[in-house]
Motif scaffolding. Structure first.
Motif, PDB file in Angstrom:
ATOM      1  N   UNK A 120       4.974  -8.362  -5.474  1.00 44.53           N
ATOM      2  CA  UNK A 120       6.321  -8.936  -5.536  1.00 44.53           C
ATOM      3  C   UNK A 120       6.410  -9.925  -6.695  1.00 44.53           C
ATOM      4  N   UNK A 121       5.365 -10.730  -6.870  1.00 40.74           N
ATOM      5  CA  UNK A 121       5.329 -11.689  -7.978  1.00 40.74           C
ATOM      6  C   UNK A 121       5.278 -10.938  -9.309  1.00 40.74           C
ATOM      7  N   UNK A 122       4.478  -9.885  -9.363  1.00 43.24           N
ATOM      8  CA  UNK A 122       4.329  -9.117 -10.599  1.00 43.24           C
ATOM      9  C   UNK A 122       5.659  -8.540 -11.057  1.00 43.24           C
ATOM     10  N   UNK A 138       5.725   2.380  -9.210  1.00 45.23           N
ATOM     11  CA  UNK A 138       6.669   1.978  -8.160  1.00 45.23           C
ATOM     12  C   UNK A 138       6.077   2.243  -6.776  1.00 45.23           C
ATOM     13  N   UNK A 139       5.408   3.399  -6.652  1.00 49.33           N
ATOM     14  CA  UNK A 139       4.808   3.736  -5.367  1.00 49.33           C
ATOM     15  C   UNK A 139       3.706   2.773  -4.972  1.00 49.33           C
ATOM     16  N   UNK A 140       2.890   2.385  -5.947  1.00 42.98           N
ATOM     17  CA  UNK A 140       1.850   1.388  -5.668  1.00 42.98           C
ATOM     18  C   UNK A 140       2.463   0.069  -5.232  1.00 42.98           C
ATOM     19  N   UNK A 141       3.504  -0.350  -5.931  1.00 42.56           N
ATOM     20  CA  UNK A 141       4.146  -1.630  -5.630  1.00 42.56           C
ATOM     21  C   UNK A 141       4.748  -1.615  -4.232  1.00 42.56           C
ATOM     22  N   UNK A 142       5.435  -0.536  -3.882  1.00 40.42           N
ATOM     23  CA  UNK A 142       5.993  -0.397  -2.532  1.00 40.42           C
ATOM     24  C   UNK A 142       4.884  -0.445  -1.489  1.00 40.42           C
ATOM     25  N   UNK A 143       3.803   0.260  -1.750  1.00 38.74           N
ATOM     26  CA  UNK A 143       2.687   0.325  -0.799  1.00 38.74           C
ATOM     27  C   UNK A 143       2.064  -1.048  -0.583  1.00 38.74           C
ATOM     28  N   UNK A 144       1.873  -1.794  -1.664  1.00 39.62           N
ATOM     29  CA  UNK A 144       1.293  -3.134  -1.551  1.00 39.62           C
ATOM     30  C   UNK A 144       2.153  -4.018  -0.651  1.00 39.62           C
ATOM     31  N   UNK A 145       3.463  -3.956  -0.852  1.00 42.75           N
ATOM     32  CA  UNK A 145       4.360  -4.805  -0.068  1.00 42.75           C
ATOM     33  C   UNK A 145       4.349  -4.390   1.397  1.00 42.75           C
ATOM     34  N   UNK A 167      14.458  -1.587  -2.392  1.00 46.30           N
ATOM     35  CA  UNK A 167      14.952  -1.050  -3.662  1.00 46.30           C
ATOM     36  C   UNK A 167      13.990  -0.003  -4.210  1.00 46.30           C
ATOM     37  N   UNK A 168      12.696  -0.278  -4.128  1.00 44.89           N
ATOM     38  CA  UNK A 168      11.709   0.688  -4.604  1.00 44.89           C
ATOM     39  C   UNK A 168      11.749   1.975  -3.778  1.00 44.89           C
ATOM     40  N   UNK A 169      11.857   1.836  -2.470  1.00 44.04           N
ATOM     41  CA  UNK A 169      11.907   3.010  -1.595  1.00 44.04           C
ATOM     42  C   UNK A 169      13.126   3.865  -1.918  1.00 44.04           C
ATOM     43  N   UNK A 170      14.257   3.211  -2.189  1.00 38.45           N
ATOM     44  CA  UNK A 170      15.470   3.955  -2.539  1.00 38.45           C
ATOM     45  C   UNK A 170      15.273   4.709  -3.850  1.00 38.45           C
TER      46      UNK A 170
END
Length: 305
Positions: A120-122, A138-145, A167-170
């Protein structure tokens, strides 16, 4: 020189995904960077990497003197290579408390914010470059969150984490509930791991009132898979403590769906910690702690010995 990006030992999804995300971002800025791991990632992290088309980063044991590094998802020297203070630390991006003890070659960029996830910070730090993220990043970022917030169940979740995940999931056309269930199912399959491996899989070292503790958490939607091995885990806990130079190992089996943790009690010392820290009454070899889900917010800050 190539900049190495890595997180903490016993890497989870955030400490596996965030190095890949930030190495990509540095590449977009024209820098040469590569992700690394400080150990074998857990089953959820391995699932996530494969799901979004990434090979797991190389595992390293230490860093060479002068090696340029960026630290993500930790600033705790106990979770980093032994020679970290000989490296050239360029930046720290984290969401944990400030531990202290790191030394740098010069001024560095440090961003530590009270959100649930490093990714989220990144996203905020990337600025307009975030609009260029490919599907895999985007998929990595969504997964991390989703991992760090336990699909928004964790008390560490902030509006910023939730809004970015949605937003990433959408953008990806991913149903959050369905995908989170896949991730948690991968995390819950611990059948291939020994008791000692389970105790070290997702653990952090901390010192409380002069006592060195290894605080282990197993987050799962199938707690019975872990608790069916309770006797063996109880036997292994003091052995792992002795091998790792800790006074005690604390194990919390977090039931993601029931939103509670079962703490295993191998001896009188851990019983005393449970009762002093959580106000619990312990009468056997385990105790259920309703509402306890976050090591960062609900476990480590309240520990008393």
């Amino acid at each position: 020189m190539t900049t190495l990006v890595f997180g903490h030992k016993a890497p989870d999804t955030d400490s596996t995904g965030s190095p890949l995300i930030w190495a990509w971002y540095l590449g977009q800025r024209g820098e040469t960077a590569e992700a690394r791991l400080l150990g074998t990632p857990n089953t959820e992290a391995s699932f996530v990497a494969e799901r979004w088309g990434f090979e797991l980063p190389q595992i390293i044991d230490d860093v060479e003197e002068g090696q340029k590094v960026v630290l993500v998802d930790t600033n705790n020297p106990a979770e980093l290579p032994a020679s970290i203070n000989k490296a050239d630390i360029l930046a720290i991006i984290d969401h944990h408390k400030l531990f202290g003890g790191l030394e740098t070659k010069g001024p560095i960029d440090i961003t530590i914010k009270p959100v649930a996830c490093t990714a989220t910070i990144m996203h905020e730090l990337m600025g307009h470059v975030a609009t260029e993220m490919p599907e895999g990043i985007k998929g990595l970022m969504l997964s991390c969150i989703l991992s760090d917030t336990l699909e928004f169940r964790s008390p560490t979740t902030t509006p910023a984490d939730k809004a970015l995940a949605e937003r990433l999931a959408a953008d990806l056309g991913v149903d959050i509930s369905d995908y989170a269930s896949e991730m948690f199912a991968a995390k819950s399959d611990v059948s291939a791991f020994s008791e000692a491996e389970l105790l070290r899989m997702d653990s952090k070292e901390t010192t409380v009132e002069g006592k060195k503790l290894r605080v282990s958490v197993l987050e799962t939607t199938s707690p019975d898979q872990v608790l069916s091995r309770k006797a063996a885990l109880l036997e292994a806990m003091p052995k792992v403590a002795a091998e790792d130079g800790a006074d005690e190992v604390l194990l919390f089996v977090v039931d993601i769906l029931k939103e509670e943790a079962t703490m295993l009690i191998p001896n009188d010392a851990v019983k005393a910690i449970a009762e002093k820290s959580f106000g619990a009454t312990v009468s056997g070899d385990s105790v259920v702690l309703p509402g306890v889900m976050s090591r960062k917010k609900q476990i480590i800050p309240v520990l008393k010995v």
